[in-house]
Design a protein around this motif. Sequence first.
Motif, PDB file in Angstrom:
ATOM      1  N   PRO A  38     -16.727  -4.220  -1.370  1.00 32.86           N
ATOM      2  CA  PRO A  38     -17.013  -4.544  -2.772  1.00 32.86           C
ATOM      3  C   PRO A  38     -18.235  -3.786  -3.257  1.00 32.86           C
ATOM      4  O   PRO A  38     -19.113  -3.432  -2.468  1.00 32.86           O
ATOM      5  CB  PRO A  38     -17.286  -6.059  -2.731  1.00 32.86           C
ATOM      6  N   PRO A  39     -18.288  -3.479  -4.551  1.00 35.63           N
ATOM      7  CA  PRO A  39     -19.467  -2.770  -5.064  1.00 35.63           C
ATOM      8  C   PRO A  39     -20.720  -3.607  -4.888  1.00 35.63           C
ATOM      9  O   PRO A  39     -20.697  -4.837  -4.967  1.00 35.63           O
ATOM     10  CB  PRO A  39     -19.134  -2.569  -6.551  1.00 35.63           C
ATOM     11  N   SER A  40     -21.806  -2.907  -4.631  1.00 37.94           N
ATOM     12  CA  SER A  40     -23.079  -3.584  -4.464  1.00 37.94           C
ATOM     13  C   SER A  40     -23.618  -4.009  -5.821  1.00 37.94           C
ATOM     14  O   SER A  40     -23.363  -3.369  -6.849  1.00 37.94           O
ATOM     15  CB  SER A  40     -24.076  -2.642  -3.780  1.00 37.94           C
ATOM     16  N   ALA A  41     -24.387  -5.079  -5.802  1.00 34.13           N
ATOM     17  CA  ALA A  41     -24.994  -5.550  -7.047  1.00 34.13           C
ATOM     18  C   ALA A  41     -26.008  -4.560  -7.591  1.00 34.13           C
ATOM     19  O   ALA A  41     -26.409  -4.665  -8.749  1.00 34.13           O
ATOM     20  CB  ALA A  41     -25.655  -6.910  -6.820  1.00 34.13           C
ATOM     21  N   ARG A  42     -26.444  -3.588  -6.759  1.00 32.57           N
ATOM     22  CA  ARG A  42     -27.427  -2.625  -7.231  1.00 32.57           C
ATOM     23  C   ARG A  42     -26.810  -1.267  -7.569  1.00 32.57           C
ATOM     24  O   ARG A  42     -27.536  -0.321  -7.878  1.00 32.57           O
ATOM     25  CB  ARG A  42     -28.531  -2.448  -6.188  1.00 32.57           C
ATOM     26  N   ASP A  43     -25.468  -1.135  -7.522  1.00 26.86           N
ATOM     27  CA  ASP A  43     -24.825   0.134  -7.831  1.00 26.86           C
ATOM     28  C   ASP A  43     -25.071   0.533  -9.287  1.00 26.86           C
ATOM     29  O   ASP A  43     -25.161  -0.316 -10.176  1.00 26.86           O
ATOM     30  CB  ASP A  43     -23.321   0.048  -7.593  1.00 26.86           C
ATOM     31  N   GLY A  44     -25.155   1.829  -9.519  1.00 25.83           N
ATOM     32  CA  GLY A  44     -25.293   2.334 -10.872  1.00 25.83           C
ATOM     33  C   GLY A  44     -26.512   3.220 -11.035  1.00 25.83           C
ATOM     34  O   GLY A  44     -27.033   3.797 -10.076  1.00 25.83           O
ATOM     35  N   LEU A  45     -26.961   3.330 -12.268  1.00 20.23           N
ATOM     36  CA  LEU A  45     -28.086   4.191 -12.632  1.00 20.23           C
ATOM     37  C   LEU A  45     -29.285   3.323 -12.986  1.00 20.23           C
ATOM     38  O   LEU A  45     -29.165   2.353 -13.733  1.00 20.23           O
ATOM     39  CB  LEU A  45     -27.695   5.062 -13.830  1.00 20.23           C
ATOM     40  N   TRP A  46     -30.454   3.711 -12.449  1.00 19.66           N
ATOM     41  CA  TRP A  46     -31.674   2.933 -12.634  1.00 19.66           C
ATOM     42  C   TRP A  46     -32.738   3.755 -13.338  1.00 19.66           C
ATOM     43  O   TRP A  46     -32.820   4.976 -13.167  1.00 19.66           O
ATOM     44  CB  TRP A  46     -32.214   2.465 -11.281  1.00 19.66           C
ATOM     45  N   THR A  47     -33.552   3.097 -14.135  1.00 21.74           N
ATOM     46  CA  THR A  47     -34.691   3.720 -14.795  1.00 21.74           C
ATOM     47  C   THR A  47     -35.779   2.670 -14.982  1.00 21.74           C
ATOM     48  O   THR A  47     -35.598   1.507 -14.628  1.00 21.74           O
ATOM     49  CB  THR A  47     -34.282   4.344 -16.141  1.00 21.74           C
ATOM     50  N   SER A  49     -38.664   1.181 -17.830  1.00 24.36           N
ATOM     51  CA  SER A  49     -39.144   1.119 -19.211  1.00 24.36           C
ATOM     52  C   SER A  49     -40.631   0.801 -19.211  1.00 24.36           C
ATOM     53  O   SER A  49     -41.088  -0.100 -18.501  1.00 24.36           O
ATOM     54  CB  SER A  49     -38.373   0.039 -19.981  1.00 24.36           C
ATOM     55  N   GLY A  50     -41.385   1.549 -20.031  1.00 23.54           N
ATOM     56  CA  GLY A  50     -42.805   1.268 -20.160  1.00 23.54           C
ATOM     57  C   GLY A  50     -43.119   0.217 -21.196  1.00 23.54           C
ATOM     58  O   GLY A  50     -44.122  -0.491 -21.085  1.00 23.54           O
ATOM     59  N   ALA A  51     -42.271   0.107 -22.224  1.00 24.43           N
ATOM     60  CA  ALA A  51     -42.528  -0.842 -23.301  1.00 24.43           C
ATOM     61  C   ALA A  51     -41.189  -1.427 -23.790  1.00 24.43           C
ATOM     62  O   ALA A  51     -40.433  -0.717 -24.459  1.00 24.43           O
ATOM     63  CB  ALA A  51     -43.246  -0.150 -24.452  1.00 24.43           C
ATOM     64  N   PRO A  52     -40.904  -2.674 -23.436  1.00 25.38           N
ATOM     65  CA  PRO A  52     -41.671  -3.525 -22.531  1.00 25.38           C
ATOM     66  C   PRO A  52     -41.494  -3.068 -21.087  1.00 25.38           C
ATOM     67  O   PRO A  52     -40.525  -2.393 -20.747  1.00 25.38           O
ATOM     68  CB  PRO A  52     -41.051  -4.907 -22.752  1.00 25.38           C
ATOM     69  N   SER A  53     -42.435  -3.457 -20.242  1.00 27.85           N
ATOM     70  CA  SER A  53     -42.387  -3.070 -18.848  1.00 27.85           C
ATOM     71  C   SER A  53     -41.181  -3.702 -18.168  1.00 27.85           C
ATOM     72  O   SER A  53     -40.968  -4.910 -18.242  1.00 27.85           O
ATOM     73  CB  SER A  53     -43.682  -3.512 -18.145  1.00 27.85           C
ATOM     74  N   GLY A  54     -40.362  -2.860 -17.522  1.00 31.74           N
ATOM     75  CA  GLY A  54     -39.193  -3.395 -16.838  1.00 31.74           C
ATOM     76  C   GLY A  54     -38.484  -2.334 -16.025  1.00 31.74           C
ATOM     77  O   GLY A  54     -38.622  -1.132 -16.273  1.00 31.74           O
ATOM     78  N   ILE A  55     -37.722  -2.780 -15.043  1.00 32.84           N
ATOM     79  CA  ILE A  55     -36.908  -1.915 -14.184  1.00 32.84           C
ATOM     80  C   ILE A  55     -35.459  -2.195 -14.559  1.00 32.84           C
ATOM     81  O   ILE A  55     -34.984  -3.325 -14.414  1.00 32.84           O
ATOM     82  CB  ILE A  55     -37.183  -2.226 -12.706  1.00 32.84           C
ATOM     83  N   LEU A  56     -34.754  -1.181 -15.058  1.00 38.68           N
ATOM     84  CA  LEU A  56     -33.469  -1.380 -15.711  1.00 38.68           C
ATOM     85  C   LEU A  56     -32.337  -0.772 -14.890  1.00 38.68           C
ATOM     86  O   LEU A  56     -32.447   0.334 -14.376  1.00 38.68           O
ATOM     87  CB  LEU A  56     -33.474  -0.753 -17.102  1.00 38.68           C
ATOM     88  N   GLN A  57     -31.227  -1.509 -14.824  1.00 36.60           N
ATOM     89  CA  GLN A  57     -30.025  -1.049 -14.133  1.00 36.60           C
ATOM     90  C   GLN A  57     -28.869  -0.954 -15.115  1.00 36.60           C
ATOM     91  O   GLN A  57     -28.678  -1.829 -15.960  1.00 36.60           O
ATOM     92  CB  GLN A  57     -29.634  -2.017 -13.018  1.00 36.60           C
ATOM     93  N   PHE A  58     -28.069   0.124 -14.956  1.00 38.26           N
ATOM     94  CA  PHE A  58     -26.827   0.281 -15.707  1.00 38.26           C
ATOM     95  C   PHE A  58     -25.700   0.343 -14.680  1.00 38.26           C
ATOM     96  O   PHE A  58     -25.576   1.315 -13.938  1.00 38.26           O
ATOM     97  CB  PHE A  58     -26.840   1.543 -16.563  1.00 38.26           C
ATOM     98  N   ALA A  59     -24.886  -0.708 -14.608  1.00 39.94           N
ATOM     99  CA  ALA A  59     -23.787  -0.753 -13.655  1.00 39.94           C
ATOM    100  C   ALA A  59     -22.775   0.339 -13.985  1.00 39.94           C
ATOM    101  O   ALA A  59     -22.700   0.808 -15.131  1.00 39.94           O
ATOM    102  CB  ALA A  59     -23.132  -2.125 -13.689  1.00 39.94           C
ATOM    103  N   PRO A  60     -21.970   0.787 -13.002  1.00 37.22           N
ATOM    104  CA  PRO A  60     -21.031   1.888 -13.252  1.00 37.22           C
ATOM    105  C   PRO A  60     -20.127   1.675 -14.452  1.00 37.22           C
ATOM    106  O   PRO A  60     -19.865   2.610 -15.218  1.00 37.22           O
ATOM    107  CB  PRO A  60     -20.236   1.953 -11.943  1.00 37.22           C
TER     108      PRO A  60
END
Length: 348
Positions: A38-47, A49-60
Amino acid sequence: MHRNTRRFAALLLLTLSAACGSDGYQPITMQPPPPPPPPSARDGLWTVSGAPSGILQFAPELLTVAGNHEPTNSLRTTSANLLVSMGIAFDETGSLWISSQDDAKLLRLSPERLGQNTNSAASVIISANQGSLNQPAGIAFDATHHLWVANRGNGTLVRYDQGQLDGSGTPVPTVTISGVGRPTGLAFDAAGALWVSDNQANTLVKYAPAQLRATGTPEPEVVVNDLANRLVNPAGLAFDAAGNLWVANTGNQRVLRFTPTQLAPGAQPTAGVALRSDDASLPDPIGLAVDKNGALWVMNVSGALEQFAPAQLSRAAAPTPTTTIHLPGFNLLLGLAFWPLPAGLPLR
């Protein structure tokens, strides 16, 4: 045949007949192939954000749909402010590493923490030790899993070995390369050479693998200058499977491609392909990543994420992105990283 031999053969035949059935035949049942994992919950593209501060995931599945989107996952962390974070990279275990320029830290978020859509402290925090981290920008892993960091503040490239990254602390880098200017983006090619962008000197430089083994101030093996103002504030770097180097030029709204031949020592490189803005695309490109299908993804500082298909990457043009995703409410987005690591690409 000897009597004992005949007796042994008869016993062996009886044993096989009992095991296989009265006719000595046992049908073979074909088992279906195991299902794919099964696909991992962390699969996809990550970046980041500085404002607001955050770590963002875009699933496939989200990456195939254009428009305004909320990210699949948005993590907050108390471990660093992440106002400016050019560096983002996965290690071979699936942990995500991030550089935080303002507070001179490296963060590691373990795989289990990447699936949490909530506040999450970093699994490991690497802090500065007498200039070891000074406005850390681009980061990249080499083939032996050493982590390299570009320090914009003091013009150094530093290497942390795998054992130094297992726990939080202030380790002294194993290797420090000095005199690098204002290093910004990092990428390794397939031969293990390290390429560095300088967004103030408007240059790209290459350090051969042998130059990365010990502390010092080596002269780069290759220097690519501003090419009559074609290199303007180069930032993010990415290699594709063919060995082409892609460069995000924040200052002139272009993404340039250099072939392996153009990057060879002694060459006078001129970018063979320039993807340029058409006033709707590439407003301020800064982060780059190549996916498993060879498509190029471009992050713009303003929060637009764009995909260019492989067929669009073979000639200079102002192509319309095949997919454009806008992130309302998020700004100062810089680096990009895919998980799983795309096969066939150099580690970065």
